[in-house]
Design a protein around this motif. Structure first.
Motif, PDB file in Angstrom:
ATOM      1  N   ALA A  14       0.846  -1.208   0.000  1.00 53.40           N
ATOM      2  CA  ALA A  14       0.000   0.000   0.000  1.00 53.40           C
ATOM      3  C   ALA A  14       0.880   1.258   0.000  1.00 53.40           C
ATOM      4  O   ALA A  14       0.626   2.225  -0.720  1.00 53.40           O
ATOM      5  CB  ALA A  14      -0.894  -0.008   1.235  1.00 53.40           C
ATOM      6  N   LYS A  15       1.952   1.187   0.775  1.00 53.59           N
ATOM      7  CA  LYS A  15       2.875   2.344   0.854  1.00 53.59           C
ATOM      8  C   LYS A  15       3.548   2.561  -0.511  1.00 53.59           C
ATOM      9  O   LYS A  15       3.719   3.680  -0.972  1.00 53.59           O
ATOM     10  CB  LYS A  15       3.925   2.054   1.923  1.00 53.59           C
ATOM     11  N   LEU A  16       3.876   1.462  -1.177  1.00 51.95           N
ATOM     12  CA  LEU A  16       4.523   1.566  -2.497  1.00 51.95           C
ATOM     13  C   LEU A  16       3.544   2.140  -3.529  1.00 51.95           C
ATOM     14  O   LEU A  16       3.929   2.939  -4.381  1.00 51.95           O
ATOM     15  CB  LEU A  16       5.027   0.198  -2.960  1.00 51.95           C
ATOM     16  N   GLU A  17       2.277   1.757  -3.408  1.00 49.37           N
ATOM     17  CA  GLU A  17       1.281   2.293  -4.348  1.00 49.37           C
ATOM     18  C   GLU A  17       1.125   3.798  -4.152  1.00 49.37           C
ATOM     19  O   GLU A  17       1.045   4.560  -5.114  1.00 49.37           O
ATOM     20  CB  GLU A  17      -0.063   1.561  -4.179  1.00 49.37           C
ATOM     21  N   ALA A  18       1.164   4.232  -2.905  1.00 50.94           N
ATOM     22  CA  ALA A  18       1.076   5.681  -2.620  1.00 50.94           C
ATOM     23  C   ALA A  18       2.306   6.391  -3.168  1.00 50.94           C
ATOM     24  O   ALA A  18       2.219   7.453  -3.791  1.00 50.94           O
ATOM     25  CB  ALA A  18       0.958   5.898  -1.111  1.00 50.94           C
ATOM     26  N   ALA A  19       3.463   5.771  -2.998  1.00 47.21           N
ATOM     27  CA  ALA A  19       4.713   6.363  -3.498  1.00 47.21           C
ATOM     28  C   ALA A  19       4.700   6.428  -5.025  1.00 47.21           C
ATOM     29  O   ALA A  19       5.096   7.420  -5.633  1.00 47.21           O
ATOM     30  CB  ALA A  19       5.905   5.537  -3.020  1.00 47.21           C
ATOM     31  N   GLN A  20       4.161   5.357  -5.626  1.00 46.70           N
ATOM     32  CA  GLN A  20       4.079   5.291  -7.094  1.00 46.70           C
ATOM     33  C   GLN A  20       3.231   6.452  -7.625  1.00 46.70           C
ATOM     34  O   GLN A  20       3.611   7.166  -8.545  1.00 46.70           O
ATOM     35  CB  GLN A  20       3.444   3.950  -7.501  1.00 46.70           C
ATOM     36  N   ALA A  67       2.699   9.230  -6.084  1.00 50.35           N
ATOM     37  CA  ALA A  67       3.359  10.503  -5.739  1.00 50.35           C
ATOM     38  C   ALA A  67       4.391  10.896  -6.794  1.00 50.35           C
ATOM     39  O   ALA A  67       4.572  12.075  -7.084  1.00 50.35           O
ATOM     40  CB  ALA A  67       4.038  10.379  -4.382  1.00 50.35           C
ATOM     41  N   ILE A  68       5.054   9.884  -7.404  1.00 49.49           N
ATOM     42  CA  ILE A  68       6.149  10.286  -8.318  1.00 49.49           C
ATOM     43  C   ILE A  68       5.828  10.052  -9.792  1.00 49.49           C
ATOM     44  O   ILE A  68       6.546  10.519 -10.668  1.00 49.49           O
ATOM     45  CB  ILE A  68       7.490   9.587  -7.969  1.00 49.49           C
ATOM     46  N   ALA A  69       4.756   9.298 -10.067  1.00 53.09           N
ATOM     47  CA  ALA A  69       4.482   8.992 -11.482  1.00 53.09           C
ATOM     48  C   ALA A  69       3.953  10.245 -12.178  1.00 53.09           C
ATOM     49  O   ALA A  69       3.053  10.915 -11.685  1.00 53.09           O
ATOM     50  CB  ALA A  69       3.451   7.877 -11.575  1.00 53.09           C
ATOM     51  N   VAL A  70       4.589  10.604 -13.265  1.00 56.03           N
ATOM     52  CA  VAL A  70       4.075  11.701 -14.095  1.00 56.03           C
ATOM     53  C   VAL A  70       3.852  11.140 -15.496  1.00 56.03           C
ATOM     54  O   VAL A  70       4.396  10.088 -15.834  1.00 56.03           O
ATOM     55  CB  VAL A  70       5.055  12.895 -14.162  1.00 56.03           C
ATOM     56  N   ALA A  71       3.080  11.874 -16.292  1.00 51.80           N
ATOM     57  CA  ALA A  71       2.730  11.379 -17.624  1.00 51.80           C
ATOM     58  C   ALA A  71       3.986  10.908 -18.360  1.00 51.80           C
ATOM     59  O   ALA A  71       5.012  11.582 -18.355  1.00 51.80           O
ATOM     60  CB  ALA A  71       2.072  12.513 -18.403  1.00 51.80           C
ATOM     61  N   GLY A  72       3.882   9.704 -18.905  1.00 46.82           N
ATOM     62  CA  GLY A  72       4.965   9.225 -19.770  1.00 46.82           C
ATOM     63  C   GLY A  72       6.116   8.585 -19.026  1.00 46.82           C
ATOM     64  O   GLY A  72       7.067   8.107 -19.627  1.00 46.82           O
ATOM     65  N   ARG A  73       6.034   8.578 -17.707  1.00 49.45           N
ATOM     66  CA  ARG A  73       7.140   7.964 -16.965  1.00 49.45           C
ATOM     67  C   ARG A  73       6.632   6.664 -16.327  1.00 49.45           C
ATOM     68  O   ARG A  73       5.670   6.681 -15.575  1.00 49.45           O
ATOM     69  CB  ARG A  73       7.625   8.909 -15.863  1.00 49.45           C
ATOM     70  N   LYS A  74       7.322   5.548 -16.624  1.00 47.81           N
ATOM     71  CA  LYS A  74       6.892   4.266 -16.045  1.00 47.81           C
ATOM     72  C   LYS A  74       7.479   4.121 -14.629  1.00 47.81           C
ATOM     73  O   LYS A  74       8.685   4.288 -14.417  1.00 47.81           O
ATOM     74  CB  LYS A  74       7.385   3.103 -16.911  1.00 47.81           C
ATOM     75  N   VAL A  75       6.584   3.828 -13.674  1.00 45.36           N
ATOM     76  CA  VAL A  75       7.028   3.506 -12.318  1.00 45.36           C
ATOM     77  C   VAL A  75       6.295   2.239 -11.897  1.00 45.36           C
ATOM     78  O   VAL A  75       5.065   2.204 -11.889  1.00 45.36           O
ATOM     79  CB  VAL A  75       6.695   4.651 -11.320  1.00 45.36           C
ATOM     80  N   SER A  76       7.058   1.175 -11.589  1.00 44.77           N
ATOM     81  CA  SER A  76       6.440  -0.084 -11.146  1.00 44.77           C
ATOM     82  C   SER A  76       6.704  -0.271  -9.666  1.00 44.77           C
ATOM     83  O   SER A  76       7.524   0.446  -9.078  1.00 44.77           O
ATOM     84  CB  SER A  76       7.062  -1.264 -11.907  1.00 44.77           C
ATOM     85  N   ILE A  77       6.006  -1.237  -9.087  1.00 36.93           N
ATOM     86  CA  ILE A  77       6.289  -1.551  -7.678  1.00 36.93           C
ATOM     87  C   ILE A  77       6.588  -3.041  -7.538  1.00 36.93           C
ATOM     88  O   ILE A  77       6.062  -3.865  -8.297  1.00 36.93           O
ATOM     89  CB  ILE A  77       5.134  -1.126  -6.736  1.00 36.93           C
ATOM     90  N   ALA A  78       7.449  -3.383  -6.599  1.00 31.64           N
ATOM     91  CA  ALA A  78       7.810  -4.787  -6.326  1.00 31.64           C
ATOM     92  C   ALA A  78       7.961  -4.925  -4.820  1.00 31.64           C
ATOM     93  O   ALA A  78       8.985  -4.536  -4.257  1.00 31.64           O
ATOM     94  CB  ALA A  78       9.112  -5.139  -7.028  1.00 31.64           C
ATOM     95  N   ALA A  79       6.906  -5.445  -4.189  1.00 29.27           N
ATOM     96  CA  ALA A  79       6.926  -5.556  -2.726  1.00 29.27           C
ATOM     97  C   ALA A  79       7.570  -6.882  -2.336  1.00 29.27           C
ATOM     98  O   ALA A  79       7.069  -7.953  -2.673  1.00 29.27           O
ATOM     99  CB  ALA A  79       5.499  -5.481  -2.181  1.00 29.27           C
ATOM    100  N   PHE A  80       8.720  -6.802  -1.684  1.00 26.71           N
ATOM    101  CA  PHE A  80       9.334  -7.988  -1.087  1.00 26.71           C
ATOM    102  C   PHE A  80      10.290  -7.527   0.010  1.00 26.71           C
ATOM    103  O   PHE A  80      10.771  -6.403   0.007  1.00 26.71           O
ATOM    104  CB  PHE A  80      10.049  -8.892  -2.120  1.00 26.71           C
TER     105      PHE A  80
END
Ligand code: GCO
Ligand code: CA
Length: 255
Positions: free
Chosen positions: A45-51, A53-66
């Protein structure tokens, strides 16, 4: 144009412990430099919030929780990233923790937790990621050390021990992986305004000490680590390896 040396276009960058603080700031900076950033932490959930917060148009940001202290979870997590997102070009080993306490009363369980989080994680994640980098004959590894990689301070002996080890892992990895065109460096933050240092910042006596001990006369901001992270993640540093780059306002240069 020499600025293109700093471009991360087409690169995949994994930043461990990037749900907040220095890790998130560096992830945002690498994303702005063109990288497809993969955020990591234990809390999805924290990673999704961070994603968000920083994702802007055209920029890929993925999350990998481990959990970077669990080798099986790390191996599975890295395999999933490489399957879903692609080969990891840049690894920033940022995950870390601080637990302060008098050495003579320091609980062994706390020692083990600090060592696992700050050091075992670097072994597990770097080994899993560099296997692919060796196969591709290219890669960037950036470890997050500390001014404590070089200096001691009372009440943080376990943390200091791990950050000294991170410095020497950086040198050893640079020596061994250089022939595979993999550069391994470290960033040594000084006193930066982060959640990890909240208690210190609130302590006016300590905060005044940081300001007097640091030539810049102030605490650093997380965004002030971004330039070093981009430099050590980019072609601009292809002949730099084994280096611990202090970003500390001059602290380690001064008595
Ligand atoms: C402390 C702080 C420092 C900073 C940082 C300095 O207790 O002295 O936690 O260790 O966090 O690591 O680089
Ligand atoms: Ca790629």
């Amino acid at each position: 144009m020499s600025l293109s040396l700093f471009s991360l276009e087409g690169k995949v960058a994994l930043v461990t412990g990037s749900g907040q603080g220095i890790g998130l700031a560096m992830a945002e900076g690498l994303s702005e430099a063109g990288a497809h950033v993969v955020l990591n932490g234990r809390d999805e959930a924290k990673l999704e919030a961070a994603q968000k917060a920083i994702a802007v148009a055209g920029r890929k940001v993925s999350i990998a929780a481990f959990d970077v202290t669990d080798q099986a979870a790390v191996d599975a997590g890295i395999a999933a990233i490489e399957a879903d997102t692609g080969a990891i070009d840049i690894l920033i080993n940022n995950a870390g923790m601080q637990k302060r306490g008098a050495f003579t009363e320091y609980a062994a369980a706390d020692w083990h937790q600090v060592v696992a989080t700050n050091l075992h994680s670097v072994f597990y994640v770097t080994q899993a990621v560099t296997k692919g980098m060796v196969a591709r004959n290219r890669g960037k590894v950036v470890n997050i050390g500390s001014v404590m990689s070089e200096l001691g301070r009372p009440t943080i002996v376990p943390y200091t021990a791990t950050k000294g080890a991170v410095k020497m892992m950086t040198r050893g990895l640079a020596a061994e992986l250089g022939k595979h065109n993999i550069q391994v460096n470290a960033i040594g933050p000084g006193y930066i305004v982060t959640e990890l240092n909240k208690a210190l910042i609130a302590d006016e006596t300590f905060s005044a000490w940081v300001r007097s001990r640091t030539p810049a006369g102030r605490w650093g901001e997380t965004k002030e680590l971004v330039g070093a992270a981009i430099f050590l993640s980019s072609a601009a540093s292809d002949y730099v390896s084994g280096h611990l780059l202090m970003v500390d306002g001059g602290l380690t240069a001064a008595v």
